[in-house]
Design a protein around this motif. Structure first.
Motif, short mmCIF file in Angstrom:
data_model
loop_
_atom_site.label_atom_id
_atom_site.label_comp_id
_atom_site.label_asym_id
_atom_site.label_seq_id
_atom_site.Cartn_x
_atom_site.Cartn_y
_atom_site.Cartn_z
N HIS A 54 0.82 -1.21 0.00
CA HIS A 54 0.00 0.00 0.00
C HIS A 54 0.86 1.27 0.00
O HIS A 54 0.70 2.14 -0.86
N ILE A 55 1.78 1.37 0.95
CA ILE A 55 2.64 2.55 1.02
C ILE A 55 3.63 2.54 -0.13
O ILE A 55 3.91 3.59 -0.74
N GLY A 56 4.17 1.38 -0.45
CA GLY A 56 5.14 1.30 -1.54
C GLY A 56 4.57 1.76 -2.87
O GLY A 56 5.25 2.46 -3.64
N ARG A 57 3.35 1.40 -3.15
CA ARG A 57 2.71 1.83 -4.40
C ARG A 57 2.54 3.35 -4.43
O ARG A 57 2.72 3.99 -5.47
N ALA A 58 2.18 3.93 -3.30
CA ALA A 58 2.02 5.39 -3.24
C ALA A 58 3.36 6.08 -3.45
O ALA A 58 3.44 7.10 -4.15
N ILE A 59 4.41 5.54 -2.85
CA ILE A 59 5.75 6.11 -3.02
C ILE A 59 6.18 6.00 -4.48
O ILE A 59 6.72 6.95 -5.07
N ALA A 60 5.96 4.84 -5.09
CA ALA A 60 6.32 4.65 -6.49
C ALA A 60 5.56 5.61 -7.39
O ALA A 60 6.13 6.22 -8.31
N ALA A 61 4.26 5.78 -7.13
CA ALA A 61 3.45 6.67 -7.95
C ALA A 61 3.95 8.11 -7.85
O ALA A 61 4.02 8.82 -8.86
N GLU A 62 4.29 8.54 -6.65
CA GLU A 62 4.80 9.90 -6.46
C GLU A 62 6.13 10.08 -7.19
O GLU A 62 6.36 11.11 -7.84
N ALA A 63 6.99 9.09 -7.09
CA ALA A 63 8.28 9.17 -7.76
C ALA A 63 8.13 9.26 -9.27
O ALA A 63 8.84 10.02 -9.95
N LEU A 64 7.19 8.50 -9.81
CA LEU A 64 6.97 8.51 -11.25
C LEU A 64 6.47 9.87 -11.73
O LEU A 64 6.85 10.32 -12.82
N THR A 65 5.63 10.52 -10.93
CA THR A 65 5.12 11.84 -11.35
C THR A 65 6.26 12.86 -11.44
O THR A 65 6.12 13.86 -12.13
N ARG A 66 7.36 12.60 -10.74
CA ARG A 66 8.50 13.52 -10.76
C ARG A 66 9.57 13.10 -11.76
O ARG A 66 10.65 13.69 -11.81
N GLY A 67 9.28 12.07 -12.54
CA GLY A 67 10.20 11.67 -13.59
C GLY A 67 11.28 10.71 -13.18
O GLY A 67 12.24 10.48 -13.94
N HIS A 68 11.18 10.11 -11.99
CA HIS A 68 12.20 9.17 -11.54
C HIS A 68 11.96 7.78 -12.13
O HIS A 68 10.84 7.44 -12.50
N GLN A 69 13.03 6.99 -12.18
CA GLN A 69 12.93 5.61 -12.64
C GLN A 69 12.84 4.70 -11.41
O GLN A 69 13.68 4.78 -10.52
N ILE A 70 11.83 3.83 -11.40
CA ILE A 70 11.58 2.99 -10.24
C ILE A 70 11.77 1.52 -10.59
O ILE A 70 11.21 1.00 -11.56
N THR A 71 12.59 0.85 -9.77
CA THR A 71 12.69 -0.60 -9.80
C THR A 71 12.12 -1.11 -8.48
O THR A 71 12.61 -0.74 -7.41
N ALA A 72 11.07 -1.92 -8.56
CA ALA A 72 10.42 -2.45 -7.35
C ALA A 72 10.89 -3.87 -7.12
O ALA A 72 10.79 -4.73 -8.02
N ALA A 73 11.40 -4.14 -5.93
CA ALA A 73 11.91 -5.47 -5.59
C ALA A 73 10.98 -6.16 -4.61
O ALA A 73 10.57 -5.57 -3.61
N THR A 74 10.63 -7.41 -4.91
CA THR A 74 9.84 -8.24 -4.00
C THR A 74 10.53 -9.59 -3.86
O THR A 74 11.31 -10.00 -4.73
N ARG A 75 10.20 -10.30 -2.79
CA ARG A 75 10.86 -11.59 -2.57
C ARG A 75 10.48 -12.63 -3.62
O ARG A 75 11.25 -13.53 -3.92
N THR A 76 9.26 -12.52 -4.18
CA THR A 76 8.79 -13.52 -5.14
C THR A 76 8.72 -12.99 -6.57
O THR A 76 8.61 -13.78 -7.51
N GLY A 77 8.78 -11.68 -6.74
CA GLY A 77 8.60 -11.11 -8.07
C GLY A 77 7.15 -11.05 -8.49
O GLY A 77 6.82 -10.71 -9.63
N ALA A 78 6.24 -11.38 -7.55
CA ALA A 78 4.81 -11.38 -7.84
C ALA A 78 4.13 -10.18 -7.20
O ALA A 78 4.65 -9.58 -6.25
#
Length: 214
Positions: free
Chosen positions: A11-35
């Motif tokens: 929940h928080i991670g998605r909000a952080i990623a969305a905010e970063a994308l609006t500012r033009g940053h490149q996001i790589t999201a890491a999860t233990r399963t890739g799912a």
């Protein structure tokens, strides 16, 4: 900026990623399963990586400008170290190996001071059901506090649930629990995410815990 985000599908991670994308940053999201339970923005690169695995952290962090962690604090089971503390240790060791210095982490409100010298975790006002999680968060925070060679910051929401008011762009930042005149402590997840990315970008605060509140 190139930002590696652990816990980017929550929940928080998605909000952080969305905010970063609006500012033009490149996001790589890491999860233990890739799912992920729900589709991610197509601009996000999804990779497999456990924050508790320092070698994986080092490999994935290489070439990034900053690493962020939105991993949820948990205290499940009797495993030692706890998953939350193990993730803190893996992040610190992995960033050192990758020579990446900026680390911004989602924190827990239980480690905030409610008055000088008194943390919420030590206050009689903390509900018993939150004590174990707050204790685990305090142990994880101690790992970061010992990492003097990293440019880390621990950003704690004032509590849960988040306010349901969307992105207002108005918030206060402090190093202790910020309480409004009416006794409320709150912030929306969107404004929390904006404050979080502000810290990734500016590095205004370092080697400390802060909180964000209306």
């Amino acid at each position: 900026m190139r930002i590696l985000l652990f816990g980017g599908t929550g929940h928080i991670g998605r909000a952080i990623a969305a905010e970063a994308l609006t500012r033009g940053h490149q996001i790589t999201a890491a999860t233990r399963t890739g799912a992920t339970d729900a589709p991610l923005d197509q601009r996000i690169t999804l990779v497999i990586g456990d924050a508790a695995d320092s070698a994986a952290v080092a490999r994935l962090s290489a070439g990034h400008d900053a690493v962020a962690s939105a991993i949820r604090t948990s205290s499940e089971g009797a495993e030692e170290p706890s998953p939350t503390v193990a993730a803190a240790q893996g992040l610190v060791e992995g960033l050192r190996a990758a020579d990446v210095r900026r680390l911004v982490c989602v924190g827990d409100s239980g480690t905030l001071e409610v008055e000088p010298g008194l943390r919420m975790i030590d206050s009689p006002d903390l509900a018993p059901q939150f004590h174990d999680v707050a204790t685990t968060a305090a142990r994880a925070l101690a790992v970061y506090q010992q990492a003097e060679d990293l440019d880390w910051i621990y950003v704690s929401p004032p509590g849960y649930p988040f306010a349901d008011c969307g992105h207002t762009g108005r918030y206060h930042v402090g190093e202790h629990l910020l309480v409004n005149a009416d006794g409320s402590i709150r912030v929306s997840v969107e404004d929390y995410a904006a404050a979080f990315i502000d810290q990734v970008e500016t590095g205004k605060f370092s080697h400390c815990q802060i909180t964000v509140e209306y």
